[in-house]
Design a protein around this motif. Sequence first.
Motif, mmCIF file in Angstrom:
data_model
loop_
_atom_site.group_PDB
_atom_site.id
_atom_site.type_symbol
_atom_site.label_atom_id
_atom_site.label_comp_id
_atom_site.label_asym_id
_atom_site.label_seq_id
_atom_site.Cartn_x
_atom_site.Cartn_y
_atom_site.Cartn_z
ATOM 1 N N GLY A 268 35.929 42.936 49.089
ATOM 2 C CA GLY A 268 35.853 43.856 47.954
ATOM 3 C C GLY A 268 37.009 44.843 47.962
ATOM 4 O O GLY A 268 37.621 45.106 46.925
ATOM 5 N N GLU A 269 37.320 45.386 49.148
ATOM 6 C CA GLU A 269 38.433 46.325 49.274
ATOM 7 C C GLU A 269 39.764 45.645 48.970
ATOM 8 O O GLU A 269 40.617 46.209 48.284
ATOM 9 C CB GLU A 269 38.476 46.922 50.677
ATOM 10 N N ARG B 243 37.694 41.391 39.171
ATOM 11 C CA ARG B 243 36.483 42.206 38.992
ATOM 12 C C ARG B 243 35.232 41.345 39.082
ATOM 13 O O ARG B 243 34.227 41.752 39.675
ATOM 14 C CB ARG B 243 36.544 42.959 37.668
ATOM 15 N N GLN C 267 40.056 45.105 45.276
ATOM 16 C CA GLN C 267 40.342 46.351 44.564
ATOM 17 C C GLN C 267 41.814 46.723 44.703
ATOM 18 O O GLN C 267 42.437 47.167 43.738
ATOM 19 C CB GLN C 267 39.449 47.484 45.068
ATOM 20 N N ARG C 268 42.381 46.508 45.879
ATOM 21 C CA ARG C 268 43.822 46.767 46.056
ATOM 22 C C ARG C 268 44.640 45.835 45.168
ATOM 23 O O ARG C 268 45.659 46.255 44.592
ATOM 24 C CB ARG C 268 44.225 46.607 47.517
ATOM 25 N N ILE D 100 43.687 44.600 42.318
ATOM 26 C CA ILE D 100 43.539 45.122 40.948
ATOM 27 C C ILE D 100 44.483 46.301 40.744
ATOM 28 O O ILE D 100 45.208 46.368 39.747
ATOM 29 C CB ILE D 100 42.078 45.534 40.666
ATOM 30 N N ASP D 101 44.465 47.238 41.692
ATOM 31 C CA ASP D 101 45.322 48.425 41.573
ATOM 32 C C ASP D 101 46.791 48.036 41.497
ATOM 33 O O ASP D 101 47.539 48.564 40.659
ATOM 34 C CB ASP D 101 45.086 49.369 42.754
ATOM 35 N N ILE E 274 34.637 40.627 42.685
ATOM 36 C CA ILE E 274 34.073 41.790 43.381
ATOM 37 C C ILE E 274 32.577 41.881 43.110
ATOM 38 O O ILE E 274 31.784 42.109 44.027
ATOM 39 C CB ILE E 274 34.787 43.089 42.951
#
Length: 72
Positions: free
Chosen positions: A12-13, A63, A16-17, A19-20, A66
């Motif tokens: 998940g982390e 997403r 998210q990275r 995505i960022d 995730i």
Amino acid sequence: MMAKPDNRADNGEKMQRMIDNTMEHIRESRDYMKAHKQEMPADQLADMQAKNERREESIQSFRAEIEDENSR
């Protein structure tokens, strides 16, 4: 040689990275296109816009992944 165990604890982390980072690439390319639109060939502009569309699709997939990871 043994295969590494499937450790998804930080997926998940990582997602998210990703995505960022992808969102930052979209912003940078939009800023570039805005600043240089007049001097860019039409095909290059179209290519950059298409790449941003693919990036946005990737973000949606990240997403969804995730959400899938969080539901386990």
